[in-house]
Motif scaffolding. Structure first.
Motif, short mmCIF file in Angstrom:
data_model
loop_
_atom_site.label_atom_id
_atom_site.label_comp_id
_atom_site.label_asym_id
_atom_site.label_seq_id
_atom_site.Cartn_x
_atom_site.Cartn_y
_atom_site.Cartn_z
N VAL A 1 0.85 -1.20 0.00
CA VAL A 1 0.00 0.00 0.00
C VAL A 1 0.88 1.25 0.00
N ARG A 2 1.91 1.24 0.82
CA ARG A 2 2.83 2.38 0.86
C ARG A 2 3.47 2.61 -0.51
N SER A 3 3.89 1.55 -1.18
CA SER A 3 4.49 1.68 -2.51
C SER A 3 3.51 2.26 -3.52
N PHE A 4 2.26 1.80 -3.47
CA PHE A 4 1.25 2.35 -4.38
C PHE A 4 1.03 3.83 -4.11
N LEU A 5 0.93 4.22 -2.84
CA LEU A 5 0.75 5.63 -2.49
C LEU A 5 1.96 6.46 -2.88
N GLU A 6 3.13 5.94 -2.60
CA GLU A 6 4.38 6.64 -2.89
C GLU A 6 4.50 6.97 -4.38
N GLN A 7 3.98 6.06 -5.22
CA GLN A 7 4.09 6.23 -6.67
C GLN A 7 2.83 6.81 -7.31
N GLY A 8 1.84 7.17 -6.50
CA GLY A 8 0.62 7.77 -7.02
C GLY A 8 -0.20 6.82 -7.88
N LEU A 9 -0.27 5.55 -7.48
CA LEU A 9 -0.92 4.52 -8.30
C LEU A 9 -2.27 4.06 -7.76
N LEU A 10 -2.74 4.66 -6.71
CA LEU A 10 -4.00 4.25 -6.08
C LEU A 10 -5.09 5.25 -6.44
N ASP A 11 -6.28 4.74 -6.81
CA ASP A 11 -7.39 5.61 -7.22
C ASP A 11 -8.44 5.81 -6.14
N GLU A 12 -8.73 4.75 -5.38
CA GLU A 12 -9.76 4.82 -4.34
C GLU A 12 -9.30 4.06 -3.11
N ILE A 13 -9.81 4.51 -1.96
CA ILE A 13 -9.55 3.81 -0.70
C ILE A 13 -10.88 3.64 0.01
N THR A 14 -11.22 2.41 0.36
CA THR A 14 -12.38 2.13 1.19
C THR A 14 -11.87 1.42 2.44
N VAL A 15 -12.09 2.07 3.58
CA VAL A 15 -11.65 1.50 4.86
C VAL A 15 -12.87 1.22 5.71
N SER A 16 -12.99 -0.01 6.18
CA SER A 16 -14.04 -0.38 7.13
C SER A 16 -13.43 -0.30 8.52
N MET A 17 -13.78 0.76 9.24
CA MET A 17 -13.22 1.00 10.56
C MET A 17 -14.02 0.22 11.60
N HIS A 18 -13.34 -0.72 12.25
CA HIS A 18 -13.97 -1.52 13.29
C HIS A 18 -13.84 -0.81 14.63
N PRO A 19 -14.90 -0.80 15.43
CA PRO A 19 -14.85 -0.08 16.70
C PRO A 19 -14.09 -0.88 17.77
N ILE A 20 -12.80 -0.97 17.55
CA ILE A 20 -11.92 -1.66 18.49
C ILE A 20 -10.56 -0.98 18.45
N LEU A 21 -9.90 -0.93 19.57
CA LEU A 21 -8.54 -0.41 19.67
C LEU A 21 -7.61 -1.59 19.95
N LEU A 22 -6.68 -1.85 19.04
CA LEU A 22 -5.79 -2.99 19.19
C LEU A 22 -4.52 -2.65 19.97
N GLY A 23 -4.10 -1.40 19.93
CA GLY A 23 -2.92 -0.99 20.67
C GLY A 23 -1.61 -1.25 19.97
N LYS A 24 -1.54 -2.31 19.18
CA LYS A 24 -0.33 -2.61 18.41
C LYS A 24 -0.71 -3.62 17.33
N GLY A 25 0.19 -3.74 16.36
CA GLY A 25 -0.06 -4.66 15.26
C GLY A 25 0.54 -4.15 13.97
N VAL A 26 -0.12 -4.51 12.87
CA VAL A 26 0.33 -4.13 11.53
C VAL A 26 -0.39 -2.84 11.14
N PRO A 27 0.34 -1.73 10.92
CA PRO A 27 -0.33 -0.47 10.62
C PRO A 27 -0.99 -0.44 9.25
N LEU A 28 -2.12 0.24 9.17
CA LEU A 28 -2.83 0.43 7.90
C LEU A 28 -1.94 1.16 6.91
N PHE A 29 -1.33 2.24 7.32
CA PHE A 29 -0.47 3.04 6.45
C PHE A 29 0.90 3.22 7.10
#
Length: 176
Positions: free
Chosen positions: A113-141
């Protein structure tokens, strides 16, 4: 051709918990996934995401073309309609355009995702935000990409608190 990131995240911005834990994801409803999935013709994912998906058991994307992007060419691909791509992302998208692909789902993960954003190759983003706080893990961006303006196209609020945000990624020469 449209490249779409359709992804779930915790409210604090993680797409997976520690050790790629996905047990927190809501599975009680479709949340628009079937409609979205029915409209795409190609999936693109990083090799880490591919490896996680393979642990689910049966391949969840039968009949859809999947492309696994990797820096190394020795990755074992053993799922149907799946191929390995080790080149530059603009070359991949040019090839998909030539093949008349229309909707490409950028499945993940964060580094791709970072590579696509870095190179301007992404057209749309749909994020389903879940009402939970994980505190740590794999970042979205994961950081390291250029500033990117987004235009909110739509929001959907589902019973149970999940909120789906749909954005148009603004090219550098577009203004609000």
């Amino acid at each position: 051709m449209t490249v779409i990131l359709f992804i779930a995240a915790s409210l604090d911005g993680y797409i997976a918990g520690p050790d790629d834990d996905l047990s927190w994801l809501f599975t009680d409803a479709d949340y628009g996934f079937s409609n979205f999935y029915g409209g795409i013709d190609t999936l693109v994912m990083g090799h880490g995401t591919y490896e996680v998906i393979r642990t689910f058991g049966e391949w969840p994307y039968p009949g859809k073309r999947a492309i696994v992007v990797s820096r190394t060419s020795n990755l074992k691909i053993d799922t149907p309609d799946t191929e390995l791509f080790c080149g530059e992302l603009p070359q991949l998208l040019d090839r998909l355009k030539t093949e008349e692909r229309h909707k490409v789902w950028l499945v993940g993960g964060g580094e791709l995702v970072r590579s696509f954003l870095e190179q301007g190759l992404l057209d749309e983003i749909t994020v389903s935000m879940h009402p939970i706080l994980l505190g740590k893990g794999v970042p979205l961006f994961p950081g390291g990409f250029r500033r990117t303006l987004l235009l909110l196209k739509d929001t959907k609020v589902f019973e149970g608190g999940l909120v789906q945000l749909n954005y148009h990624v603004m090219p550098d020469d577009e203004e609000f």
